[in-house]
Design a protein around this motif. Structure first.
Motif, PDB file in Angstrom:
ATOM      1  N   VAL A 197     -13.657   5.232  16.931  1.00 54.11           N
ATOM      2  CA  VAL A 197     -13.384   5.290  15.656  1.00 54.11           C
ATOM      3  C   VAL A 197     -13.944   3.969  14.939  1.00 54.11           C
ATOM      4  N   LYS A 198     -13.929   4.450  13.208  1.00 55.20           N
ATOM      5  CA  LYS A 198     -14.677   3.223  12.682  1.00 55.20           C
ATOM      6  C   LYS A 198     -13.742   3.572  11.401  1.00 55.20           C
ATOM      7  N   LEU A 199     -13.019   2.219  11.132  1.00 55.20           N
ATOM      8  CA  LEU A 199     -12.393   3.199   9.913  1.00 55.20           C
ATOM      9  C   LEU A 199     -12.800   1.633   8.607  1.00 55.20           C
ATOM     10  N   GLY A 200     -12.336   2.748   7.316  1.00 52.32           N
ATOM     11  CA  GLY A 200     -13.120   1.646   6.044  1.00 52.32           C
ATOM     12  C   GLY A 200     -12.124   2.465   5.091  1.00 52.32           C
ATOM     13  N   GLY A 211      -4.685   1.468   3.246  1.00 47.86           N
ATOM     14  CA  GLY A 211      -3.640   0.643   3.687  1.00 47.86           C
ATOM     15  C   GLY A 211      -2.279   0.827   3.458  1.00 47.86           C
ATOM     16  N   ALA A 212      -1.034   1.306   2.712  1.00 45.83           N
ATOM     17  CA  ALA A 212       0.333   1.515   3.150  1.00 45.83           C
ATOM     18  C   ALA A 212       0.594   1.566   4.722  1.00 45.83           C
ATOM     19  N   GLN A 213       1.412   1.090   4.867  1.00 49.90           N
ATOM     20  CA  GLN A 213       2.289   1.422   6.263  1.00 49.90           C
ATOM     21  C   GLN A 213       3.470   2.146   6.318  1.00 49.90           C
ATOM     22  N   PRO A 214       3.748   3.467   7.213  1.00 51.44           N
ATOM     23  CA  PRO A 214       5.016   3.419   7.722  1.00 51.44           C
ATOM     24  C   PRO A 214       5.325   2.781   8.231  1.00 51.44           C
ATOM     25  N   VAL A 215       6.917   2.732   7.899  1.00 49.07           N
ATOM     26  CA  VAL A 215       8.109   1.440   8.327  1.00 49.07           C
ATOM     27  C   VAL A 215       9.152   2.322   8.666  1.00 49.07           C
ATOM     28  N   ASN A 216      10.132   1.449  10.095  1.00 54.84           N
ATOM     29  CA  ASN A 216      11.199   2.511   9.487  1.00 54.84           C
ATOM     30  C   ASN A 216      12.684   1.337   8.922  1.00 54.84           C
ATOM     31  N   GLU A 233      -1.832  -3.231  -3.225  1.00 51.06           N
ATOM     32  CA  GLU A 233      -2.515  -4.185  -3.880  1.00 51.06           C
ATOM     33  C   GLU A 233      -2.849  -4.929  -2.740  1.00 51.06           C
ATOM     34  N   GLN A 234      -1.428  -5.908  -1.706  1.00 49.14           N
ATOM     35  CA  GLN A 234      -2.337  -7.597  -1.891  1.00 49.14           C
ATOM     36  C   GLN A 234      -3.219  -6.687  -0.594  1.00 49.14           C
ATOM     37  N   ILE A 235      -3.511  -4.949  -0.133  1.00 49.92           N
ATOM     38  CA  ILE A 235      -4.969  -5.584   0.539  1.00 49.92           C
ATOM     39  C   ILE A 235      -5.848  -5.847   0.170  1.00 49.92           C
ATOM     40  N   ASN A 236      -5.655  -4.415  -1.417  1.00 50.29           N
ATOM     41  CA  ASN A 236      -7.810  -3.922  -1.536  1.00 50.29           C
ATOM     42  C   ASN A 236      -7.251  -4.951  -3.792  1.00 50.29           C
ATOM     43  N   GLY A 237      -6.096  -5.807  -3.631  1.00 54.52           N
ATOM     44  CA  GLY A 237      -6.540  -5.959  -5.143  1.00 54.52           C
ATOM     45  C   GLY A 237      -5.345  -6.050  -6.307  1.00 54.52           C
ATOM     46  N   ALA A 238      -5.043  -6.592  -7.466  1.00 52.30           N
ATOM     47  CA  ALA A 238      -3.583  -6.348  -8.111  1.00 52.30           C
ATOM     48  C   ALA A 238      -4.623  -5.076  -8.705  1.00 52.30           C
ATOM     49  N   GLY A 239      -4.093  -4.428  -9.602  1.00 54.04           N
ATOM     50  CA  GLY A 239      -4.221  -2.676 -10.186  1.00 54.04           C
ATOM     51  C   GLY A 239      -5.432  -1.827  -8.972  1.00 54.04           C
ATOM     52  N   ALA A 240      -4.927  -2.172  -7.274  1.00 55.38           N
ATOM     53  CA  ALA A 240      -5.645  -1.026  -6.874  1.00 55.38           C
ATOM     54  C   ALA A 240      -5.075   0.516  -6.924  1.00 55.38           C
ATOM     55  N   ILE A 241      -3.712   0.288  -6.830  1.00 54.85           N
ATOM     56  CA  ILE A 241      -2.710   1.617  -7.012  1.00 54.85           C
ATOM     57  C   ILE A 241      -2.971   2.366  -9.007  1.00 54.85           C
ATOM     58  N   ARG A 278       2.641  -8.102   8.997  1.00 58.02           N
ATOM     59  CA  ARG A 278       1.915  -6.705   8.938  1.00 58.02           C
ATOM     60  C   ARG A 278       0.384  -6.481   8.152  1.00 58.02           C
ATOM     61  N   LEU A 279       0.520  -7.348   6.838  1.00 57.52           N
ATOM     62  CA  LEU A 279      -0.395  -7.994   6.194  1.00 57.52           C
ATOM     63  C   LEU A 279      -1.472  -8.515   6.728  1.00 57.52           C
ATOM     64  N   LYS A 280      -1.146  -8.812   7.829  1.00 60.01           N
ATOM     65  CA  LYS A 280      -2.037  -9.884   8.431  1.00 60.01           C
ATOM     66  C   LYS A 280      -2.669  -9.089   9.440  1.00 60.01           C
ATOM     67  N   LEU A 281      -2.330  -8.750   9.720  1.00 61.22           N
ATOM     68  CA  LEU A 281      -2.728  -7.718  10.993  1.00 61.22           C
ATOM     69  C   LEU A 281      -3.200  -6.267  10.420  1.00 61.22           C
ATOM     70  N   ALA A 282      -3.093  -5.948   9.603  1.00 64.48           N
ATOM     71  CA  ALA A 282      -4.260  -5.192   8.275  1.00 64.48           C
ATOM     72  C   ALA A 282      -5.713  -6.371   8.039  1.00 64.48           C
ATOM     73  N   LYS A 283      -5.685  -6.903   7.946  1.00 65.97           N
ATOM     74  CA  LYS A 283      -6.038  -7.569   7.061  1.00 65.97           C
ATOM     75  C   LYS A 283      -7.575  -7.853   8.486  1.00 65.97           C
ATOM     76  N   SER A 284      -6.670  -8.471   9.697  1.00 68.15           N
ATOM     77  CA  SER A 284      -7.235  -9.543  10.355  1.00 68.15           C
ATOM     78  C   SER A 284      -8.448  -7.477  11.082  1.00 68.15           C
TER      79      SER A 284
END
Lengths: 555, 228
Positions: free
Chosen positions: B225-228, A349-354, A402-410, A20-26
């Motif tokens: 839609v542009k995300l950011g 970037g937090a994702q809702p998952v089941n 944190e993984q998307i925005n870097g450590a300390g982002a929260i 899911r991280l890979k997908l977000a970063k893509s």
């Protein structure tokens, strides 16, 4: 720390996280956005408003015959707290140009603008000034400021989110005043998050087509509200503040104008009267009615007092059939059930998952759609996680931030959330949050025009108490904006109106007339409103409190 | 479930009450029959209305916290503080300078800080209160603003300070001066405000206001839609 039995589900979340991280970063869309038809299906089947018991006909008052939220109908079909005969309205305790009822950010903005336009103001509040829902907003305030954004796109988002029911003139005022509202707040000293070049940091919210959310860490509402409070307190020559004294009834004059209010002092139990040339209701919403038994994100005083007073005086309601459930309310730990988990978490970037760690919805749908999808996942699809108290929830995968925005982002951007969960031993940088929809916002309210006028001369409404701005569903960040935009408008227009207003003889006749209608319905005399404060005392104890028994309200 | 049923005894106004062990101070008082009208606000740790002093069993220390965020313990003595009558000077933010002089005039007490750190220990938000007072003494307004950012104005720092400083009110002044004078201005913001005042978007919005529901629905669902 989550209990042992939830650990297996948490491991599922951890297992699917790298993909899911890979997908977000893509930069690809995480999950398909719903079409108009898909939205209709999920709302109809799962949104709490669409249950048969959610609405019923209101039998008296300006909206008689209309189906509105059941709890609100019950609240409105009640007697007054006061006997009008007890009041000598020829000798009011206070007189002023503009009376502002409710001291959150809308009331503050109104007071400042009324004072700047020459009016003497009295600001009254039930709790301390500033103890309000305004203070609790975390994620942000919308304004179309970026070069790739415009008020036109903002307008489209507002009415699409509101199911195309918004009053166009109000949506226009909201989006066109937005950038100036941000500038006004900045010049008063609100520290909005900036990029190194001085431009504002902006994030996406549910249902926005551009990143338009301005923030002050995740204390955005607090940063705005405490700045405005300080500014209000700096103007004692123009603004008189009365705390712990909720208004409980409006006063009218012989020409049908609204002409002030009756106050009730919560500590010494005395009633006071204020004569005012113009009155602004900025009393907020109804979260503490716990509609359909939902927990709420709202503060202790959110009991819809303004709706009751305004309706009884003859102002009509708009979209009072629509309730907002915030998708992400905490369901664990027990002490914070119902608390707000800001939409900014998903914006970052937090994702809702089941329970299996699977994505099941686009993370940033408008709130009513997102909330309905969460309910579907927990009920029909059986993919929720059960808490020890028996509540269901889904995971909000926060370590991704944190993984998307870097450590300390929260810690830097979401200190309130980190602190809130940390107090009860959940580290959201390492563990996901368990969430479920919670009662959050009153989409409708007393109908206003773009001058914040109701159909009653002399009565203005701003903020959550008003109806029409957001249609039947508000987007994230448009409430903070609403408070400032319509608070300022109400203050300005009320002050102008007050200059030419001449009041006739004051009376409370509308209370008698309304009560006659209530009586005809055969309603128990003990049912009175406004509620003022909710009552959480256990039944067993209440039985022994012999003298405090007015139903559903403070004695 | 079993854990929720566990009861503890807490003392309110000296009187013992049995309440669920999972209660916060606020819900414990309500369970005991007190309907709170002051010393309570948002109930989620954001408004600072519920400053409280409490003492735990066998301890002599008075501890400070937010009543809505503090879980009770067996034998705890609790009380609610209704109001903090602290000083709040009056000023016109447009006439101040973002430097030490504003504090010399309006909050001279900050210079009496004895570095005892009692304020920091009292802060339920874990803010380094003494550090931001020290930053003010050195004239570093922006640092004080940053360190005090998460303040919710409960007033516990001022209640416990032996030097009579009103830290939380000085903190809001530091943040307002920083927000107004010290942070860079956004060029985009100035430009957009000007464009709107000149009516640049009026025609397009008025056109949308008159568009029928079906057409506007189409525009909405087809928008990029542009995300950011």
């Amino acid at each position: 720390m989550y209990p042992e039995y939830m650990q297996e589900s948490i491991r599922n979340v951890e297992k699917t996280r790298p993909a899911r991280l890979k997908l977000a970063k893509s930069g690809k869309q995480l999950f398909p956005r719903m079409s108009a038809q898909e939205r209709d299906v999920v709302l109809n089947k799962f949104h709490p408003d669409y249950k048969p018991e959610a609405r019923r006909e209101i039998r008296i008052g300006p909206n008689k015959g209309e189906r509105i939220t059941t709890k609100v109908a019950e609240l409105l079909e009640t007697f007054s707290r006061i006997n009008p005969a007890d009041f000598d309205l020829d000798h009011p305790d206070y007189e002023t140009d503009v009376l502002v009822i409710g001291a959150g950010s809308a009331g503050f903005s109104a007071s400042i603008l009324a004072a700047e336009n020459g009016a003497n103001v009295i600001l009254v509040t039930k709790l301390r000034i500033g103890d309000s829902n305004s203070m609790m907003a975390q994620g942000g305030i919308q304004a179309a400021v970026r070069p790739d954004d415009s008020p036109v796109l903002h307008y489209l988002d507002v009415i699409g989110g509101g199911h195309f029911d918004n009053k166009p003139e109000l949506a226009k005022a909201l989006v066109c005043d937005a950038p100036d509202a941000i500038k006004w707040l900045q010049d008063l000293g609100v520290m909005f998050d900036r990029n190194p070049d001085g431009t504002m940091k902006t994030k996406s919210g549910g249902g926005t087509c551009r990143p338009r959310m301005h923030s002050a860490r995740d204390y955005t509402g607090a940063a705005i509200c405490r700045t405005l409070r300080d500014e209000v307190q700096n103007r004692p020559d123009k603004i008189k503040i009365l705390e712990h004294q909720p208004a409980v009834e409006l006063i009218k004059d012989s020409n049908g104008r609204v002409a002030g209010a009756v106050l009730y002092h919560l500590e010494n139990k005395e009633y006071f009267t204020i004569k005012a040339k113009a009155t602004i209701l900025s009393t907020g919403g109804f979260g503490r009615l716990h509609i359909q038994g939902f927990e709420t994100t709202n503060h202790y005083g959110a009991t819809a007092d303004g709706l009751v007073m305004g309706y009884r005086a003859g102002a009509n309601l708009l979209y009072m059939d629509s309730v907002q459930y915030h998708p992400t309310g905490a369901v664990y730990p027990l002490q914070i059930v119902g608390f707000l988990c800001t939409e900014k978490l998903r914006g970052m970037g937090a994702q809702p998952v089941n329970k299996n760690g699977e994505l099941f919805v686009y993370p940033l749908e408008p709130r009513d759609i997102e909330a309905s999808a969460f309910i579907r996942e927990c009920t029909e699809r059986g993919n929720g996680i059960k808490t020890p108290a028996g509540n269901l929830g889904i995971w909000l995968d926060t370590p991704l931030i944190e993984q998307i925005n870097g450590a300390g982002a929260i810690k830097q951007n979401l200190p309130a959330m980190l602190r809130q969960f940390g107090r009860f031993d959940v580290d959201i940088t390492k563990e996901p949050m368990l969430v479920y929809p919670t009662l959050h916002y009153q989409n409708g309210g007393l109908e206003i025009n773009d001058h914040c006028e109701t159909k009653l001369p002399g009565l203005y409404v701003a903020g959550e108490a008003s109806g029409g701005v957001h249609g039947r569903n508000r987007l994230m960040g448009n409430s903070q904006l609403d408070l400032i935009v319509f608070g300022r408008r109400a203050g300005r227009y009320a002050a102008e109106y007050a200059k030419g207003a001449k009041l006739g003889k004051l009376n409370l006749d509308h209370v008698y007339e309304y009560e006659k209608e209530v009586e005809k319905l055969g309603i128990d005399r003990k049912k009175i409103s406004p509620m003022v404060l909710p009552d959480y005392i256990p039944e067993a104890v209440k039985k022994r409190q012999y003298t405090t028994h007015y139903e559903g309200t403070l004695r | 479930m079993a854990k929720d049923q566990e009861m503890v005894k807490v003392y309110i106004l000296g009187e013992g009450f049995d309440v669920p062990a999972s209660s916060t101070i606020i819900t414990a008082m309500e369970y005991a029959g007190f309907q709170l009208t002051t010393g309570v606000g948002c109930r989620e740790g954001f408004c600072g209305a519920c400053a409280t002093l409490y003492r735990e069993k066998g301890d002599y220390k008075l501890q400070a916290g937010l009543a809505c965020q503090t879980v009770v313990s067996d034998g705890m003595y609790i009380a609610q503080i209704p109001f903090v009558p602290a000083e709040k000077p009056i000023y016109d933010i447009t006439k101040l300078t973002p430097d030490i002089n504003s504090f010399k005039t309006l909050y001279p007490t900050v210079f009496r800080c004895v570095s005892c750190n009692t304020c920091t220990k009292a802060c339920p938000q874990d803010i380094e209160v003494m550090d931001y007072v020290q930053a003010l003494i050195k004239g570093d307004i922006a640092k004080a603003a940053d360190l005090s950012f998460d303040c919710i104005r409960c007033g516990l720092c001022a209640l416990r300070c032996p030097a009579e400083i009103v830290q939380y009110n000085a903190g809001i002044l530091a943040r307002r001066l920083t927000g107004r004078y010290l942070l860079k201005k956004s060029p985009d913001l100035e430009l957009r405000v000007k464009e709107i005042a000149e009516g640049k978007y009026d025609k397009d919005i008025e056109k949308l206001m008159k568009t029928n529901k079906e057409k506007i629905k189409k525009l909405y669902y087809e928008r990029e839609v542009k995300l950011g």
